[in-house]
Scaffold this active site. Structure first.
Site, PDB file in Angstrom:
ATOM      1  N   CYS A  77       1.690   0.570 -11.712  1.00 27.02           N
ATOM      2  CA  CYS A  77       2.441  -0.178 -10.702  1.00 27.02           C
ATOM      3  C   CYS A  77       1.912  -1.617 -10.563  1.00 27.02           C
ATOM      4  O   CYS A  77       2.117  -2.415 -11.458  1.00 27.02           O
ATOM      5  CB  CYS A  77       2.443   0.598  -9.392  1.00 27.02           C
ATOM      6  SG  CYS A  77       3.827   0.139  -8.347  1.00 27.02           S
ATOM      7  N   HIS A 178       3.070   5.746  -9.845  1.00 30.74           N
ATOM      8  CA  HIS A 178       1.717   6.226  -9.540  1.00 30.74           C
ATOM      9  C   HIS A 178       1.564   7.652 -10.067  1.00 30.74           C
ATOM     10  O   HIS A 178       2.111   8.579  -9.471  1.00 30.74           O
ATOM     11  CB  HIS A 178       1.498   6.259  -8.023  1.00 30.74           C
ATOM     12  CG  HIS A 178       1.409   4.916  -7.393  1.00 30.74           C
ATOM     13  ND1 HIS A 178       0.240   4.422  -6.867  1.00 30.74           N
ATOM     14  CD2 HIS A 178       2.335   3.959  -7.183  1.00 30.74           C
ATOM     15  CE1 HIS A 178       0.458   3.216  -6.361  1.00 30.74           C
ATOM     16  NE2 HIS A 178       1.725   2.912  -6.546  1.00 30.74           N
ATOM     17  N   GLU A 180      -1.331   9.161 -10.098  1.00 29.20           N
ATOM     18  CA  GLU A 180      -2.522   9.738  -9.442  1.00 29.20           C
ATOM     19  C   GLU A 180      -2.181  10.414  -8.119  1.00 29.20           C
ATOM     20  O   GLU A 180      -3.047  10.999  -7.487  1.00 29.20           O
ATOM     21  CB  GLU A 180      -3.582   8.638  -9.236  1.00 29.20           C
ATOM     22  CG  GLU A 180      -3.348   7.678  -8.075  1.00 29.20           C
ATOM     23  CD  GLU A 180      -2.236   6.657  -8.330  1.00 29.20           C
ATOM     24  OE1 GLU A 180      -1.567   6.727  -9.380  1.00 29.20           O
ATOM     25  OE2 GLU A 180      -2.029   5.799  -7.452  1.00 29.20           O
TER      26      GLU A 180
HETATM   27  N1  GLN Z   1       5.342  -3.987  -5.007  1.00 33.55           N
HETATM   28  C1  GLN Z   1       3.964  -4.069  -5.410  1.00 33.55           C
HETATM   29  C2  GLN Z   1       3.671  -5.392  -6.109  1.00 33.55           C
HETATM   30  O1  GLN Z   1       4.529  -6.132  -6.355  1.00 33.55           O
HETATM   31  C3  GLN Z   1       3.570  -2.938  -6.322  1.00 33.55           C
HETATM   32  C4  GLN Z   1       3.631  -1.644  -5.565  1.00 33.55           C
HETATM   33  C5  GLN Z   1       2.663  -0.608  -6.033  1.00 33.55           C
HETATM   34  O2  GLN Z   1       1.693  -0.877  -6.723  1.00 33.55           O
HETATM   35  N2  GLN Z   1       2.882   0.589  -5.574  1.00 33.55           N
HETATM   36  O3  GLN Z   1       2.540  -5.642  -6.402  1.00 33.55           O
END
Ligand code: GLN
Length: 199
Positions: A77, A178, A180
């Site tokens: 992410c 994610h 995890e």
């Molecule tokens: N929206 C977040 C970003 O732009 C990422 C979200 C996440 O890591 N769950 O960094």
């Protein structure tokens, strides 16, 4: 085998818990010197701009260098956003370790966070994953392999249409979601196998 987790902000503890569960040693990375004794590194989800602002110049420089030189790294992410070459909607700094462009917060407001199951090349089918204000990949370079796609409101398979949400280029693995936050350990096992193969 020691796996570092970048620990500036975000889902650090959850990754360390999975690493322990898989009977490997986890190690917190906050500054450049912490990179010295690790065999692989996870960049967790969180807020990519916050993580990039908290990263000092030496850490950013060494991390980018190591990733480009072959250290196995896995960005989930926000971690994927940091490792990408280009970001749509980003205002942090890029490590440019994988030749992809990602779009931040790409799934929009209504479905900012959701759980689903994906078919992932090399890992298996029905892998549970959690998307939280997730990005997706809008461009991949020639050397990048797309491992999974996701189509909102549709059935996603690794071979059908959908937004790319997991990819790999040599030593660099990235996912929009994610892994995890579920009990399924297959994705971490896959990354640990990449680390083992590199050592
Ligand atoms: N929206 C977040 C970003 O732009 C990422 C979200 C996440 O890591 N769950 O960094």
């Amino acid at each position: 085998m020691r796996i570092g987790v970048l620990a500036l902000q975000g889902a650090v503890r959850e990754h360390l818990a999975v690493i322990n569960h898989l009977e490997k040693e986890g190690s917190i990375v906050k500054k450049a010197a912490d990179l010295d004794r690790i065999d692989g590194l996870i960049l967790p989800g969180g807020e990519s701009t916050a993580i990039s602002w908290l990263m000092d110049e030496e850490l950013e420089h060494r991390l980018g260098l190591l990733a480009r030189e072959g250290l196995p790294v896995f960005g989930t992410c926000a971690g994927m956003i940091l490792l990408a070459d280009q970001v749509e909607g980003g205002n942090g700094r890029q490590l440019s370790a994988i030749d992809i462009t990602v779009r931040r917060n790409a799934f929009g407001r209504q479905i900012e966070s959701f759980e689903t199951k994906l078919a992932i090349t090399g890992i298996g089918s029905d892998v549970p994953v959690v998307f939280i204000r997730a990005p997706y990949i809008t461009r991949v370079g020639d050397g990048v392999q797309i491992l999974a796609r996701y189509m909102p409101n549709g059935k996603a398979t690794s071979s059908s249409l959908g937004f790319p949400v997991m990819a790999k280029e040599k030593n660099v693995l990235v996912s929009s979601f994610h892994p995890e936050l579920t009990d399924d350990l297959r994705i971490h096992r896959y990354f640990l196998a990449m680390v083992e193969a590199a050592n």
